[in-house]
Scaffold this motif. Structure first.
Motif, PDB file in Angstrom:
ATOM      1  N   GLY A   1       0.801  -1.222   0.000  1.00 16.24           N
ATOM      2  CA  GLY A   1       0.000   0.000   0.000  1.00 16.24           C
ATOM      3  C   GLY A   1       0.829   1.264   0.000  1.00 16.24           C
ATOM      4  O   GLY A   1       0.282   2.368  -0.166  1.00 16.24           O
ATOM      5  N   THR A   2       2.142   1.136   0.162  1.00 14.31           N
ATOM      6  CA  THR A   2       3.006   2.314   0.167  1.00 14.31           C
ATOM      7  C   THR A   2       3.255   2.770  -1.266  1.00 14.31           C
ATOM      8  O   THR A   2       3.675   1.982  -2.120  1.00 14.31           O
ATOM      9  CB  THR A   2       4.349   2.007   0.845  1.00 14.31           C
ATOM     10  OG1 THR A   2       4.110   1.610   2.198  1.00 14.31           O
ATOM     11  CG2 THR A   2       5.268   3.218   0.815  1.00 14.31           C
ATOM     12  N   THR A   3       3.017   4.030  -1.525  1.00 10.94           N
ATOM     13  CA  THR A   3       3.277   4.613  -2.842  1.00 10.94           C
ATOM     14  C   THR A   3       4.488   5.520  -2.756  1.00 10.94           C
ATOM     15  O   THR A   3       4.633   6.303  -1.806  1.00 10.94           O
ATOM     16  CB  THR A   3       2.058   5.423  -3.338  1.00 10.94           C
ATOM     17  OG1 THR A   3       0.941   4.546  -3.485  1.00 10.94           O
ATOM     18  CG2 THR A   3       2.343   6.088  -4.681  1.00 10.94           C
ATOM     19  N   TYR A   4       5.357   5.401  -3.738  1.00 14.47           N
ATOM     20  CA  TYR A   4       6.550   6.249  -3.780  1.00 14.47           C
ATOM     21  C   TYR A   4       6.866   6.603  -5.229  1.00 14.47           C
ATOM     22  O   TYR A   4       6.315   6.029  -6.168  1.00 14.47           O
ATOM     23  CB  TYR A   4       7.744   5.545  -3.121  1.00 14.47           C
ATOM     24  CG  TYR A   4       8.188   4.278  -3.817  1.00 14.47           C
ATOM     25  CD1 TYR A   4       9.136   4.307  -4.847  1.00 14.47           C
ATOM     26  CD2 TYR A   4       7.663   3.037  -3.456  1.00 14.47           C
ATOM     27  CE1 TYR A   4       9.536   3.143  -5.486  1.00 14.47           C
ATOM     28  CE2 TYR A   4       8.058   1.880  -4.089  1.00 14.47           C
ATOM     29  CZ  TYR A   4       9.005   1.938  -5.107  1.00 14.47           C
ATOM     30  OH  TYR A   4       9.384   0.797  -5.743  1.00 14.47           O
ATOM     31  N   TRP A   5       7.739   7.587  -5.387  1.00 15.01           N
ATOM     32  CA  TRP A   5       8.155   8.031  -6.711  1.00 15.01           C
ATOM     33  C   TRP A   5       9.676   7.944  -6.816  1.00 15.01           C
ATOM     34  O   TRP A   5      10.397   8.161  -5.837  1.00 15.01           O
ATOM     35  CB  TRP A   5       7.735   9.480  -6.954  1.00 15.01           C
ATOM     36  CG  TRP A   5       6.268   9.654  -7.136  1.00 15.01           C
ATOM     37  CD1 TRP A   5       5.580   9.754  -8.307  1.00 15.01           C
ATOM     38  CD2 TRP A   5       5.275   9.737  -6.102  1.00 15.01           C
ATOM     39  NE1 TRP A   5       4.232   9.882  -8.067  1.00 15.01           N
ATOM     40  CE2 TRP A   5       4.019   9.882  -6.734  1.00 15.01           C
ATOM     41  CE3 TRP A   5       5.324   9.699  -4.707  1.00 15.01           C
ATOM     42  CZ2 TRP A   5       2.838   9.996  -6.016  1.00 15.01           C
ATOM     43  CZ3 TRP A   5       4.155   9.812  -3.988  1.00 15.01           C
ATOM     44  CH2 TRP A   5       2.917   9.953  -4.642  1.00 15.01           C
ATOM     45  N   LEU A   6      10.158   7.605  -7.988  1.00 11.62           N
ATOM     46  CA  LEU A   6      11.588   7.617  -8.255  1.00 11.62           C
ATOM     47  C   LEU A   6      11.975   8.973  -8.854  1.00 11.62           C
ATOM     48  O   LEU A   6      11.106   9.706  -9.346  1.00 11.62           O
ATOM     49  CB  LEU A   6      11.947   6.482  -9.210  1.00 11.62           C
ATOM     50  CG  LEU A   6      11.750   5.062  -8.631  1.00 11.62           C
ATOM     51  CD1 LEU A   6      12.124   4.016  -9.675  1.00 11.62           C
ATOM     52  CD2 LEU A   6      12.571   4.869  -7.358  1.00 11.62           C
TER      53      LEU A   6
ATOM     54  N   SER B   1       8.576   8.372 -12.166  1.00  9.69           N
ATOM     55  CA  SER B   1       7.685   7.213 -12.227  1.00  9.69           C
ATOM     56  C   SER B   1       7.094   6.918 -10.849  1.00  9.69           C
ATOM     57  O   SER B   1       7.775   7.026  -9.825  1.00  9.69           O
ATOM     58  CB  SER B   1       8.437   5.986 -12.750  1.00  9.69           C
ATOM     59  OG  SER B   1       9.541   5.675 -11.921  1.00  9.69           O
ATOM     60  N   GLU B   2       5.814   6.542 -10.838  1.00  7.90           N
ATOM     61  CA  GLU B   2       5.096   6.263  -9.599  1.00  7.90           C
ATOM     62  C   GLU B   2       4.991   4.755  -9.390  1.00  7.90           C
ATOM     63  O   GLU B   2       4.732   4.010 -10.326  1.00  7.90           O
ATOM     64  CB  GLU B   2       3.692   6.872  -9.652  1.00  7.90           C
ATOM     65  CG  GLU B   2       2.861   6.641  -8.407  1.00  7.90           C
ATOM     66  CD  GLU B   2       1.482   7.266  -8.514  1.00  7.90           C
ATOM     67  OE1 GLU B   2       0.607   6.920  -7.693  1.00  7.90           O
ATOM     68  OE2 GLU B   2       1.259   8.096  -9.433  1.00  7.90           O
TER      69      GLU B   2
ATOM     70  N   THR C   1       8.714  10.651  -1.390  1.00  8.03           N
ATOM     71  CA  THR C   1       7.380  10.479  -0.829  1.00  8.03           C
ATOM     72  C   THR C   1       6.312  11.269  -1.581  1.00  8.03           C
ATOM     73  O   THR C   1       5.122  11.133  -1.300  1.00  8.03           O
ATOM     74  CB  THR C   1       7.358  10.905   0.644  1.00  8.03           C
ATOM     75  OG1 THR C   1       7.801  12.275   0.742  1.00  8.03           O
ATOM     76  CG2 THR C   1       8.282  10.011   1.470  1.00  8.03           C
ATOM     77  N   GLU C   2       6.714  12.086  -2.531  1.00  3.85           N
ATOM     78  CA  GLU C   2       5.769  12.825  -3.365  1.00  3.85           C
ATOM     79  C   GLU C   2       6.390  13.010  -4.744  1.00  3.85           C
ATOM     80  O   GLU C   2       7.612  12.870  -4.903  1.00  3.85           O
ATOM     81  CB  GLU C   2       5.417  14.172  -2.748  1.00  3.85           C
ATOM     82  CG  GLU C   2       6.601  15.062  -2.463  1.00  3.85           C
ATOM     83  CD  GLU C   2       6.188  16.342  -1.736  1.00  3.85           C
ATOM     84  OE1 GLU C   2       6.774  17.398  -2.028  1.00  3.85           O
ATOM     85  OE2 GLU C   2       5.287  16.277  -0.880  1.00  3.85           O
ATOM     86  N   PRO C   3       5.578  13.291  -5.760  1.00  4.80           N
ATOM     87  CA  PRO C   3       6.126  13.399  -7.116  1.00  4.80           C
ATOM     88  C   PRO C   3       7.211  14.468  -7.197  1.00  4.80           C
ATOM     89  O   PRO C   3       7.058  15.551  -6.607  1.00  4.80           O
ATOM     90  CB  PRO C   3       4.897  13.780  -7.969  1.00  4.80           C
ATOM     91  CG  PRO C   3       3.724  13.335  -7.167  1.00  4.80           C
ATOM     92  CD  PRO C   3       4.112  13.505  -5.726  1.00  4.80           C
ATOM     93  N   PRO C   4       8.300  14.177  -7.898  1.00  5.53           N
ATOM     94  CA  PRO C   4       9.349  15.191  -8.055  1.00  5.53           C
ATOM     95  C   PRO C   4       8.876  16.309  -8.965  1.00  5.53           C
ATOM     96  O   PRO C   4       7.984  16.122  -9.794  1.00  5.53           O
ATOM     97  CB  PRO C   4      10.496  14.396  -8.699  1.00  5.53           C
ATOM     98  CG  PRO C   4       9.813  13.289  -9.449  1.00  5.53           C
ATOM     99  CD  PRO C   4       8.620  12.922  -8.604  1.00  5.53           C
ATOM    100  N   SER C   5       9.450  17.460  -8.793  1.00  5.11           N
ATOM    101  CA  SER C   5       9.111  18.591  -9.665  1.00  5.11           C
ATOM    102  C   SER C   5       9.523  18.260 -11.088  1.00  5.11           C
ATOM    103  O   SER C   5      10.635  17.755 -11.316  1.00  5.11           O
ATOM    104  CB  SER C   5       9.823  19.859  -9.197  1.00  5.11           C
ATOM    105  OG  SER C   5       9.418  20.217  -7.894  1.00  5.11           O
ATOM    106  N   PRO C   6       8.646  18.497 -12.084  1.00  7.21           N
ATOM    107  CA  PRO C   6       9.012  18.199 -13.477  1.00  7.21           C
ATOM    108  C   PRO C   6      10.151  19.086 -13.939  1.00  7.21           C
ATOM    109  O   PRO C   6      10.298  20.229 -13.479  1.00  7.21           O
ATOM    110  CB  PRO C   6       7.715  18.495 -14.241  1.00  7.21           C
ATOM    111  CG  PRO C   6       6.983  19.487 -13.388  1.00  7.21           C
ATOM    112  CD  PRO C   6       7.310  19.115 -11.976  1.00  7.21           C
TER     113      PRO C   6
END
Length: 216
Positions: free
Chosen positions: A67-72, A76-77, A93-98
């Protein structure tokens, strides 16, 4: 008769699911009717992001980040759906800035879409005083109508406007309307080109976000 005993259940993957009871066998002394996928062996105590798994006759402790969601860093999620998997060290822990270039590409794509819509639905007020279609198809139709009138020697023609009304106009009026359409289409292209340059020259995310790509 001996009382029932507590046994510990697990699913088909061996993951601990809870407690139940096993009743003594009515036929054999000291034998317990243990349900399938259950064991009298007590599972180990687990902490946060841990789970107990029963395999090969014994319990073990595994990571449990389901259930843990992370971003590289590449944007990518990912969501962990299985036990035993851990969050990578470089995870966010949150989407990186584009990146600036990815935002630039997005804005150019938005501009292309806005321009395509504007070109298909273009209309303007003509020199004849009424609203006319001013898209590329209208330009082709008007050009064909001018050729037809000149070939047939016709002085007037019934012309359908943007609001679907009909007006009788002269050849000279039709040529003026043709100029109006070309002028409007050219203005749309020039605005698109200006906006493309602004997007390509924008030095920051803020500057890109501030560009108004409306074609009106």
């Amino acid at each position: 008769m001996n009382p029932s005993i507590t046994v510990y259940e697990y699913d088909k993957t061996g993951l601990y699911t809870g407690e139940t009871t096993a009743e003594p066998s009515p036929r054999e002394e000291g034998v317990w009717l243990i349900p399938a996928n259950a064991t009298p062996l007590e599972p180990p105590v687990t902490g946060e992001h841990e789970c107990a798994v029963f395999r090969n006759g014994r319990w073990s402790v595994r990571y449990d980040f389901r259930g843990t969601t992370y971003w590289l860093p590449d944007g990518s999620e990912h969501t962990i759906t299985e036990t035993g998997m851990i969050v990578p060290e470089n995870a966010l822990t949150e989407p990186p800035s584009p990146s600036l270039e990815s935002v630039r590409k997005k804005r150019l794509a938005e501009l292309d879409a806005a321009f395509g819509t504007a070109l298909k639905t273009a209309h303007c007020t003509s020199s004849a005083g009424f609203e006319i279609n001013a898209d590329e198809r209208a330009a082709i139709n008007i050009a064909g109508l001018i050729v037809s009138m000149e070939t047939a020697g016709r002085e007037t023609v019934s012309f359908r406007t943007y609001d679907n009304a009909f007006h009788t106009i002269t050849l000279d009026q039709l040529k003026s309307i043709q100029t109006d359409v070309f002028t409007h289409i050219q203005a749309l292209y020039e605005r698109k080109w200006a906006l493309e340059k602004a997007i390509l020259d924008a030095p920051s995310h803020h500057a890109l976000d501030a560009i108004d790509i409306r074609m009106a």
